[in-house]
Design an enzyme around this catalytic site. Structure first.
Site, PDB file in Angstrom:
ATOM      1  N   LYS A  67       0.829  -1.208   0.000  1.00 44.84           N
ATOM      2  CA  LYS A  67       0.000   0.000   0.000  1.00 44.84           C
ATOM      3  C   LYS A  67       0.865   1.259   0.000  1.00 44.84           C
ATOM      4  O   LYS A  67       0.476   2.289  -0.558  1.00 44.84           O
ATOM      5  CB  LYS A  67      -0.937  -0.016   1.198  1.00 44.84           C
ATOM      6  CG  LYS A  67      -1.968  -1.147   1.156  1.00 44.84           C
ATOM      7  CD  LYS A  67      -2.880  -1.096   2.369  1.00 44.84           C
ATOM      8  CE  LYS A  67      -3.942  -2.178   2.310  1.00 44.84           C
ATOM      9  NZ  LYS A  67      -3.379  -3.527   2.410  1.00 44.84           N
TER      10      LYS A  67
ATOM     11  N   GLU B 257      -1.695   6.424   8.864  1.00 50.64           N
ATOM     12  CA  GLU B 257      -2.277   7.562   8.168  1.00 50.64           C
ATOM     13  C   GLU B 257      -3.410   8.107   9.026  1.00 50.64           C
ATOM     14  O   GLU B 257      -3.877   7.428   9.963  1.00 50.64           O
ATOM     15  CB  GLU B 257      -2.805   7.156   6.786  1.00 50.64           C
ATOM     16  CG  GLU B 257      -3.951   6.172   6.821  1.00 50.64           C
ATOM     17  CD  GLU B 257      -4.359   5.714   5.423  1.00 50.64           C
ATOM     18  OE1 GLU B 257      -3.567   5.876   4.483  1.00 50.64           O
ATOM     19  OE2 GLU B 257      -5.478   5.171   5.291  1.00 50.64           O
TER      20      GLU B 257
ATOM     21  N   HIS C  21     -12.793  -3.382  10.636  1.00 51.17           N
ATOM     22  CA  HIS C  21     -12.291  -2.973   9.320  1.00 51.17           C
ATOM     23  C   HIS C  21     -12.551  -4.019   8.246  1.00 51.17           C
ATOM     24  O   HIS C  21     -11.934  -3.990   7.186  1.00 51.17           O
ATOM     25  CB  HIS C  21     -10.795  -2.636   9.384  1.00 51.17           C
ATOM     26  CG  HIS C  21     -10.455  -1.696  10.493  1.00 51.17           C
ATOM     27  ND1 HIS C  21     -10.846  -0.382  10.501  1.00 51.17           N
ATOM     28  CD2 HIS C  21      -9.787  -1.886  11.661  1.00 51.17           C
ATOM     29  CE1 HIS C  21     -10.428   0.201  11.605  1.00 51.17           C
ATOM     30  NE2 HIS C  21      -9.792  -0.680  12.333  1.00 51.17           N
TER      31      HIS C  21
ATOM     32  N   ARG D  18      -7.474  -8.272  -7.478  1.00 48.80           N
ATOM     33  CA  ARG D  18      -8.166  -9.565  -7.452  1.00 48.80           C
ATOM     34  C   ARG D  18      -9.658  -9.309  -7.525  1.00 48.80           C
ATOM     35  O   ARG D  18     -10.109  -8.169  -7.529  1.00 48.80           O
ATOM     36  CB  ARG D  18      -7.843 -10.302  -6.148  1.00 48.80           C
ATOM     37  CG  ARG D  18      -8.150  -9.450  -4.914  1.00 48.80           C
ATOM     38  CD  ARG D  18      -7.994 -10.203  -3.621  1.00 48.80           C
ATOM     39  NE  ARG D  18      -7.991  -9.349  -2.469  1.00 48.80           N
ATOM     40  CZ  ARG D  18      -9.065  -8.837  -1.872  1.00 48.80           C
ATOM     41  NH1 ARG D  18     -10.254  -9.085  -2.370  1.00 48.80           N
ATOM     42  NH2 ARG D  18      -8.954  -8.088  -0.793  1.00 48.80           N
TER      43      ARG D  18
END
Length: 680
Positions: free
Chosen positions: A116, A191, A226, A283
């Protein structure tokens, strides 16, 4: 041309891919671990190859064994599904090096988006909006709250929200450990955490001839830990300009890495409508069926055709209608989403046979079930607890939601606790019906959504009555003497049966109920101490009651000890939802006397395993004699790909530590003992 495909996965996604492969005339090959030897995806395949072991690291994450399995079975293509090796560039290269067709994006595209952190750098260069990263070592109070995320993989694993700087180090350690266990890579970054943001994503599909489709938006904001719980397409309430901007950014991301195949570009949309790139999943997504429904496409079939070199039409079809998907998990949301294990004595969700893609337009709604389990299947501890995805498609959002609620409420699921009632309550919550979802939904509403219904006691009482009447009713095929000696053998005193009804009171606790009834010479018995309730019919598997003037049918199923005809070990009672109680009406009852609970035999201060699992962490320096405080994490168990903390029940001294790193423990196993310090 592909003739045979191996799916390097398990559960519902393997079954899903096999369904399309069969429709295309392809032979199918499954791989399986030892616990999955008789799993549904194995039964659905034409051939299957064993991967020795149980843990994912020894089985489904062993790319070398999967490639060997494909070659041994004569497959000429590999579909990775999602999770496991689906975003592993090394595995994709190994498949191609073996001369097999890889039904996925180029390894270089996977590699570019696999981390990421690297993906964000690439997107920044392409002009896609990003949240600024935060250096955890330099983070201050002004940077809070922070979201810690695994650089590799996804699915909510390796993610933590940090709201206090004192929690940052432990959060980083926990996120890194979970990421390392799930993906083999412990890299974690930080973040800003956006409160009340929306998780909106764009499905892309690209061929090898320069065409890239943006197949609309999906909203996946309702998440637990999440991980997505409810998804829908299109994302409701987006301005046209924002929707266009998301489509353009997603296409730019795909073109930036010369993408081919199906992928998803995920964005975080703030409350004031600003989008930020999160990641690209290289994917097929779990939630792909909602896109299939509104576009009338089979994305797996298109993946296969693109892998064979076919070109897409210049433009995708126009979307129509609305689709909503709910993920049915074997877990208890009221107990910190604790995974549940057991055997599915009954697993039935009412839906017509699946059609791929569904008919367009639906008349009036289509319900589709993508399941990884069936009646009689065991739900174990080694893998993700998702049992099935239930998808409803209709001309409007309101109709799709209504159809999904109906299908979930009418389902019969016995033997394993699930999140079904939470799903129904979520779908009928005012915020969701008003199309105002955001990622903080469960943080705000979980307590209210998991509270027992106000009429829980009344509903449990009726369920116990139905169970007792069904147990006493003679079977239709019983010998004549037994049938004549059933209701007609009138006794002077009422007969009674007692049950413990799971989660029956307003606090969600198990509650005992005694049911007393008087046999009748002219028909079914009548209940004693049940004012307003009349028995209309009673059979071993079906009881009809009139309660408060409303006729209700109760379906009863008994799970007998060792499958025999002796007293039932558990009884399951289902009845249809009513306008006053739209949530599922399902109860699990245990006849009294019941078996002694393992907690009744434990010494004070005993820490018992709340589920089967593996001990993956022990608090640093923890040993008999250590001083501990109430709520201090002592051990971490991994079950169904999630870590669960075992905390000290009180402040005191650890007098025994029976668990060791790597130990497999059963439900109720004694892990440690804490002697509570005397109260001053």
């Amino acid at each position: 041309m592909i003739t045979s495909v191996l799916v390097a996965n398990r559960g519902e996604i393997a079954v899903r891919v096999f369904r399309t492969a069969r429709a295309l005339g392809l032979a199918t090959v499954a791989v399986h671990s030892d616990p999955d030897a008789d799993a549904l995806h194995v039964r659905e395949a034409d051939a299957a190859v064993r991967l020795p072991g149980a843990a994912p690291a020894d089985t489904y994450l062993r790319g070398d064994l999967v490639v060997e399995a494909a070659l041994a079975a004569g497959a000429d293509a590999v579909h990775p599904g999602y999770g496991f090796l689906s975003e592993n560039a090394g595995f994709a290269r190994a498949v191609l090096a073996a001369g097999l067709v890889w039904i996925g994006p180029p390894p270089e595209a996977i590699e570019a988006m696999a981390s990421k952190t690297r993906a964000k750098e690439l997107m920044r260069a392409a002009g896609v909006p990003l949240l600024d990263p935060v250096d955890p070592a330099a983070a201050g109070a002004a940077d809070l709250p922070l979201l810690l995320k695994a650089a590799a993989g996804g699915g909510g694993r390796g993610m933590r929200v940090v709201r206090d700087l004192h929690e940052l180090k432990d959060g980083l350690d926990a996120a890194a450990a979970e990421a390392r266990s799930a993906f083999g890579d412990g890299e974690v970054f930080a973040e800003p955490y956006v409160e009340r943001g929306r998780h909106v994503e764009v499905q892309v599909l690209a061929d090898g001839h320069g065409t890239v489709w943006a197949l609309g938006t999906r909203d996946c904001s309702l998440q637990r830990r999440h991980q997505k719980v409810i998804e829908e397409a299109p994302a409701p309430g987006l301005p046209d300009a924002l929707r266009t901007a998301l489509h353009e950014a997603a296409v730019a991301a795909a073109r930036a890495v010369s993408y081919r195949g199906a992928g998803t570009v995920e964005f975080l949309v703030t409350a004031d409508g600003r989008p930020y790139f999160l990641e690209m999943n290289t994917r097929l997504q779990v939630e792909h069926p909602v896109t299939e429904a509104v576009f009338g496409l089979d994305l797996v079939a298109l993946q296969i055709r693109v892998a064979e070199g076919a070109a897409l039409p210049p433009e995708p079809p126009e979307p129509a209608g609305h689709a909503v998907e709910a993920r049915l998990y074997a877990e208890d949301p009221a107990q910190d989403w604790r995974p549940q294990t057991g055997t599915l004595g009954t697993f039935h969700i009412p839906a017509p046979p699946a059609v791929l893609p569904p008919a367009v337009p639906p008349a009036p709604a289509v319900v589709r079930v993508d399941a990884g389990y069936a009646d009689g299947d065991a739900v174990g501890v080694h893998y993700d607890p998702m049992l099935a995805k239930v998808i409803a498609y209709a001309p409007t959002r309101a109709e799709a939601v209504r159809a999904l609620v109906r299908a979930l409420s009418a389902a019969r699921i016995h033997g394993v606790a699930t999140n079904r009632e939470l799903l129904v309550r979520s779908l009928t919550h005012p915020e969701f019906t008003a199309a105002r979802p955001d990622t903080g939904f469960y943080e705000r509403h979980l307590g209210a959504l998991t509270e027992p219904a106000p009429d829980a006691g009344r509903a449990a009482s009726l369920a116990a009555a139905a169970a007792a009447l069904a147990a006493a009713a003679p079977a239709a095929d019983a010998p004549l003497a037994a049938r004549l000696g059933g209701w007609r053998n009138v006794r002077s005193a009422p007969q009674s049966r007692s049950y413990l009804v799971a989660g029956a009171d307003t606090a969600g606790a198990d509650t005992p109920y005694e049911v007393r009834y008087l046999p009748s010479r002219s028909g079914p018995p009548q209940l004693v101490d049940h004012p307003g309730v009349r028995v209309l019919a009673a059979e071993p598997h079906r009881v009809v009651l009139e309660a408060d003037g409303i006729r209700r049918v109760f379906h009863v199923k008994q799970k007998s000890n060792n499958g025999g005809a002796a007293e039932a070990e558990e009884v399951y009672v289902d009845t249809a939802p009513t306008p006053a109680r739209p949530a599922p009406n399902a109860h699990t009852l245990t006849p009294v006397p019941r078996f002694t609970d393992h907690r009744d035999r434990a010494l004070p201060g005993s820490l018992l395993a709340p589920m089967p699992g593996t001990v993956v962490r022990i608090a640093e320096g923890l040993a008999p004699g250590s001083t501990v405080t109430a709520g201090q994490p002592l051990l971490w168990l991994e079950a169904m790909k999630m870590e669960h903390r075992i905390v000290s029940p009180a402040s005191g001294t650890l007098t025994a530590l029976h668990a060791g790193l790597g130990h497999q423990v059963e439900f109720g196993a004694l892990l440690a003992v804490v002697q509570e310090e005397p109260q001053s």
